[in-house]
Design a protein around this motif. Structure first.
Motif, PDB file in Angstrom:
ATOM      1  N   SER A 124       0.852  -1.187   0.000  1.00  0.00           N
ATOM      2  CA  SER A 124       0.000   0.000   0.000  1.00  0.00           C
ATOM      3  C   SER A 124       0.884   1.231   0.000  1.00  0.00           C
ATOM      4  O   SER A 124       2.076   1.160   0.333  1.00  0.00           O
ATOM      5  CB  SER A 124      -0.928   0.018   1.218  1.00  0.00           C
ATOM      6  N   SER A 126       0.747   5.589   1.048  1.00  0.00           N
ATOM      7  CA  SER A 126       0.016   6.587   1.828  1.00  0.00           C
ATOM      8  C   SER A 126      -0.019   7.919   1.103  1.00  0.00           C
ATOM      9  O   SER A 126       0.937   8.309   0.424  1.00  0.00           O
ATOM     10  CB  SER A 126       0.670   6.763   3.202  1.00  0.00           C
ATOM     11  N   SER A 128      -1.578  12.204   1.461  1.00  0.00           N
ATOM     12  CA  SER A 128      -2.026  13.237   2.390  1.00  0.00           C
ATOM     13  C   SER A 128      -2.691  14.381   1.639  1.00  0.00           C
ATOM     14  O   SER A 128      -2.309  14.701   0.508  1.00  0.00           O
ATOM     15  CB  SER A 128      -0.845  13.789   3.198  1.00  0.00           C
ATOM     16  N   THR A 135      -1.039  10.691   7.430  1.00  0.00           N
ATOM     17  CA  THR A 135      -1.684   9.943   6.353  1.00  0.00           C
ATOM     18  C   THR A 135      -3.189  10.188   6.391  1.00  0.00           C
ATOM     19  O   THR A 135      -3.818  10.044   7.440  1.00  0.00           O
ATOM     20  CB  THR A 135      -1.400   8.447   6.486  1.00  0.00           C
ATOM     21  N   ARG A 138      -5.039   5.748   1.998  1.00  0.00           N
ATOM     22  CA  ARG A 138      -4.154   4.666   1.594  1.00  0.00           C
ATOM     23  C   ARG A 138      -4.703   4.030   0.323  1.00  0.00           C
ATOM     24  O   ARG A 138      -5.905   3.790   0.218  1.00  0.00           O
ATOM     25  CB  ARG A 138      -4.037   3.589   2.677  1.00  0.00           C
ATOM     26  N   ALA A 158      -7.105   6.514   6.481  1.00  0.00           N
ATOM     27  CA  ALA A 158      -5.922   6.084   7.231  1.00  0.00           C
ATOM     28  C   ALA A 158      -6.242   5.041   8.284  1.00  0.00           C
ATOM     29  O   ALA A 158      -5.331   4.348   8.769  1.00  0.00           O
ATOM     30  CB  ALA A 158      -5.267   7.300   7.881  1.00  0.00           C
TER      31      ALA A 158
END
Length: 373
Positions: A124, A126, A128, A135, A138, A158
């Motif tokens: 995975s 992350s 933002s 985070t 995802r 997240a």
């Protein structure tokens, strides 16, 4: 001055080519009705136009106002900025359904790559939103090495952690995962999903994340095994049983350990000591020993040599490169939106384009030169 955006969406005249890359049986109008994304047209010609708006706003790098102006210029839609904003926010389920359709279509295009197995990687990445210090999103993925593309993509917030069992395995699959995926219940769930078709895995381990038992049911001392491997490059292998949960059967597992080169081992130990210093703690001596090794757990049969298990695991980096392309080429990490719904629209539009790119990869790999026969 506003930073110039990098455009990833195609020119309007190339839309027919883009549309041809979507699954042939994909009924955009039906999806738009079922997801209530387009109950009334009101300035948007059809479901295909709604998809084009989302791609222009997302990977196309256009602002809401720029997207509205572009749409009117090329005859896709006639909407004000606020109206377009509302339309896109209503299209999250529509875009998610397109991603699912693309994935289902792509799963049928796989071929054995290694020892008659479908080699896939789970991981995975992350993301933002603007101003965030952590985070927010995802993207969970499964990547097929033979097909050169994703077979599973899932967007979560997240709170949703990594799981080895995301994306159902195909019969004969061999899945690779890093240390974050070494979880007994999840590994058992993955094998259960495979059913009678069978599947295997190679996952990187820490010395203390997966409880191990020997043939008598007593705890297995992994550190003791590591201490018996004395020379850099030397490989150790042992059959053990992994605990997958209370009152659940043990999982037969082969542990393969490689003593790392001296400089790599020293660098790993240094990082552990620095982390302990920052946290004002004392590192576990067993962690310092394990830092000198690459430790893998696998369900592959013993006829597959340990050296082949070790040389297969580094292929896991291909999914890291795929994530890097999502960010460096498609700019999926440059979210301009501050709302949850706006982020979902932006991100799903990027996933659609990423899967469109995968169809090009599949065409290329299907005709890749095999060399002299």
């Amino acid at each position: 001055m506003r930073e110039m955006q990098t455009f990833a969406s195609p020119h309007a005249d190339d839309w027919a080519l883009v549309r041809s890359r979507l699954p042939r049986d994909l009924d955009l109008s039906r999806l738009a009705r079922e997801t209530k994304a387009l109950l009334r047209l009101r300035g948007v010609r059809d479901a295909e136009s709604l998809l084009r708006l989302a791609l222009a706003r997302g990977p196309g790098g256009l602002s809401i106002q720029e997207t509205a102006a572009w749409a009117e210029l090329v005859g896709v839609a006639q909407l004000s900025g606020p109206s377009l904003h509302d339309r896109l926010h209503q299209s999250v389920d529509f875009l998610r359904a397109i991603v699912r359709s693309q994935l289902e279509h792509g799963r049928s295009a796989h071929s054995p790559l290694w020892a008659g197995r479908h080699l896939r990687i789970v991981d995975s990445t992350s993301l933002s939103q603007p101003g965030s210090k952590g985070t927010d999103w995802r993207v969970h993925a499964v990547y097929d090495l033979a097909a050169g593309g994703f077979t599973h993509l899932e967007l979560t917030d997240a709170k949703e952690g990594e799981r080895f069992s995301r994306g159902a395995p195909v019969p004969g699959e061999l899945r690779l995962g890093d240390r974050g995926f070494c979880n007994g219940p999840e590994l058992a769930r993955y094998l259960q999903q495979a059913g009678e078709g069978g599947a295997d895995f190679i996952v990187r381990m820490r010395w203390n994340t997966l409880p191990l038992r020997d043939d008598t049911g007593d705890p297995f001392d992994l550190i003791r095994l590591l201490q018996q491997i004395s020379q850099p490059g030397e490989v150790g292998s042992v059959l053990v049983n992994a605990v997958t949960g209370r009152d659940r059967p043990l999982l037969p597992l082969r542990v393969v350990a490689l003593r790392l080169p001296a400089e790599k081992a020293a660098a790993n130990r240094k990082r552990l000591l620095q982390k302990a210093s920052r946290q004002q703690t004392t590192p576990d001596p067993r962690s310092l020993i394990a830092a000198e090794f690459l430790i893998l757990g696998t369900t592959l049969p013993s006829e597959i040599p340990a050296t082949e298990v070790l040389t297969t695991y580094p292929l896991r980096w291909q999914i890291e490169l795929a994530f890097k392309r999502l960010k460096s080429l498609l700019h999926i990490d440059r979210l301009p939106t501050h709302t949850q719904t706006g982020g979902q629209v932006w991100l799903h539009a990027h996933l659609i384009l990423a899967l469109l790119c995968d169809t090009v990869n599949r065409d290329f790999l299907a005709f890749f030169p095999s060399g002299p026969q």
